[in-house]
Design a protein around this motif. Structure first.
Motif, mmCIF file in Angstrom:
data_model
loop_
_atom_site.group_PDB
_atom_site.id
_atom_site.type_symbol
_atom_site.label_atom_id
_atom_site.label_comp_id
_atom_site.label_asym_id
_atom_site.label_seq_id
_atom_site.Cartn_x
_atom_site.Cartn_y
_atom_site.Cartn_z
ATOM 1 N N SER A 3 0.784 -0.959 -0.115
ATOM 2 C CA SER A 3 -0.085 -0.045 -0.052
ATOM 3 C C SER A 3 0.884 1.222 0.181
ATOM 4 O O SER A 3 1.950 1.184 0.493
ATOM 5 C CB SER A 3 -0.794 -0.072 1.317
ATOM 6 O OG SER A 3 -1.669 -1.079 1.304
ATOM 7 N N GLU A 5 0.905 5.861 -1.103
ATOM 8 C CA GLU A 5 -0.073 7.106 -1.518
ATOM 9 C C GLU A 5 1.055 7.666 -2.645
ATOM 10 O O GLU A 5 2.217 7.764 -2.637
ATOM 11 C CB GLU A 5 -0.066 8.001 -0.522
ATOM 12 C CG GLU A 5 -1.037 7.463 0.769
ATOM 13 C CD GLU A 5 -1.231 8.459 1.900
ATOM 14 O OE1 GLU A 5 -1.296 9.627 1.480
ATOM 15 O OE2 GLU A 5 -1.819 8.106 2.939
ATOM 16 N N ASP A 7 0.718 11.182 -5.621
ATOM 17 C CA ASP A 7 0.172 12.317 -6.279
ATOM 18 C C ASP A 7 -0.066 11.855 -7.836
ATOM 19 O O ASP A 7 0.930 11.650 -8.443
ATOM 20 C CB ASP A 7 0.870 13.749 -6.165
ATOM 21 C CG ASP A 7 1.049 13.906 -4.583
ATOM 22 O OD1 ASP A 7 -0.152 13.769 -4.048
ATOM 23 O OD2 ASP A 7 2.042 14.729 -4.369
ATOM 24 N N ARG A 18 -4.340 13.579 -4.598
ATOM 25 C CA ARG A 18 -3.632 12.455 -3.590
ATOM 26 C C ARG A 18 -4.562 11.334 -3.654
ATOM 27 O O ARG A 18 -5.463 11.165 -3.304
ATOM 28 C CB ARG A 18 -3.447 13.047 -2.267
ATOM 29 C CG ARG A 18 -2.750 12.102 -1.519
ATOM 30 C CD ARG A 18 -1.103 12.402 -1.836
ATOM 31 N NE ARG A 18 -0.301 11.656 -0.988
ATOM 32 C CZ ARG A 18 0.970 11.550 -1.197
ATOM 33 N NH1 ARG A 18 1.740 12.149 -2.158
ATOM 34 N NH2 ARG A 18 1.804 10.821 -0.300
ATOM 35 N N ALA A 19 -3.715 10.204 -4.050
ATOM 36 C CA ALA A 19 -4.337 8.816 -4.152
ATOM 37 C C ALA A 19 -3.997 7.914 -3.142
ATOM 38 O O ALA A 19 -2.583 7.832 -2.941
ATOM 39 C CB ALA A 19 -4.135 8.366 -5.471
ATOM 40 N N VAL A 20 -4.858 7.236 -2.513
ATOM 41 C CA VAL A 20 -4.342 6.237 -1.668
ATOM 42 C C VAL A 20 -4.662 4.822 -2.125
ATOM 43 O O VAL A 20 -5.839 4.186 -2.670
ATOM 44 C CB VAL A 20 -5.508 6.367 -0.331
ATOM 45 C CG1 VAL A 20 -5.182 5.127 0.687
ATOM 46 C CG2 VAL A 20 -5.198 7.823 0.357
ATOM 47 N N PHE A 57 -7.434 3.125 -7.052
ATOM 48 C CA PHE A 57 -6.859 3.654 -5.739
ATOM 49 C C PHE A 57 -8.448 3.912 -5.106
ATOM 50 O O PHE A 57 -9.491 3.524 -5.668
ATOM 51 C CB PHE A 57 -6.244 4.840 -5.929
ATOM 52 C CG PHE A 57 -6.764 5.802 -6.917
ATOM 53 C CD1 PHE A 57 -7.523 7.056 -6.253
ATOM 54 C CD2 PHE A 57 -6.462 5.923 -8.111
ATOM 55 C CE1 PHE A 57 -8.090 7.907 -7.051
ATOM 56 C CE2 PHE A 57 -6.906 6.745 -8.946
ATOM 57 C CZ PHE A 57 -7.828 7.836 -8.487
ATOM 58 N N THR A 62 -9.627 10.177 1.003
ATOM 59 C CA THR A 62 -9.071 11.693 1.231
ATOM 60 C C THR A 62 -10.289 12.524 1.409
ATOM 61 O O THR A 62 -11.574 12.075 0.866
ATOM 62 C CB THR A 62 -8.110 11.931 -0.079
ATOM 63 O OG1 THR A 62 -8.969 12.133 -1.327
ATOM 64 C CG2 THR A 62 -6.917 10.923 -0.093
#
Length: 83
Positions: A3, A5, A7, A18-20, A57, A62
């Motif tokens: 996992s 994060e 941009d 911002r992607a998780v 994602f 977020t």
């Protein structure tokens, strides 16, 4: 996979999204009608085909609502074409 994060530049002139990523998936193969909207390390992670939107994602993790707004706009486009 891990996992992380990252941009994402959506090419809209805005700040990056911002992607998780959980267990770090991506799109392995995209057909000729698929528009790749964002990539990480050369791997597609956000794509659109017509009114379908797929993300590798979790935009719900977020406070940034731009991916959700993109989805809502796709739904609006689809429903206005039918009307």
């Amino acid at each position: 996979m891990h996992s992380f994060e990252a941009d994402l530049d959506l090419g809209l002139g805005d700040e990056p999204v911002r992607a998780v990523f959980i267990r770090a998936p991506w799109l392995e193969d995209a057909g000729p009608d698929v528009e790749i909207l964002a990539e990480v390390d050369g791997h597609p992670v956000l794509a659109r085909e017509g009114r379908l939107l797929v993300a590798a994602f979790h935009p719900e993790l977020t406070d940034d609502t731009r991916i959700h707004e993109l989805f809502v706009n796709l739904v609006r486009e689809a429903t206005s074409v039918r009307a």
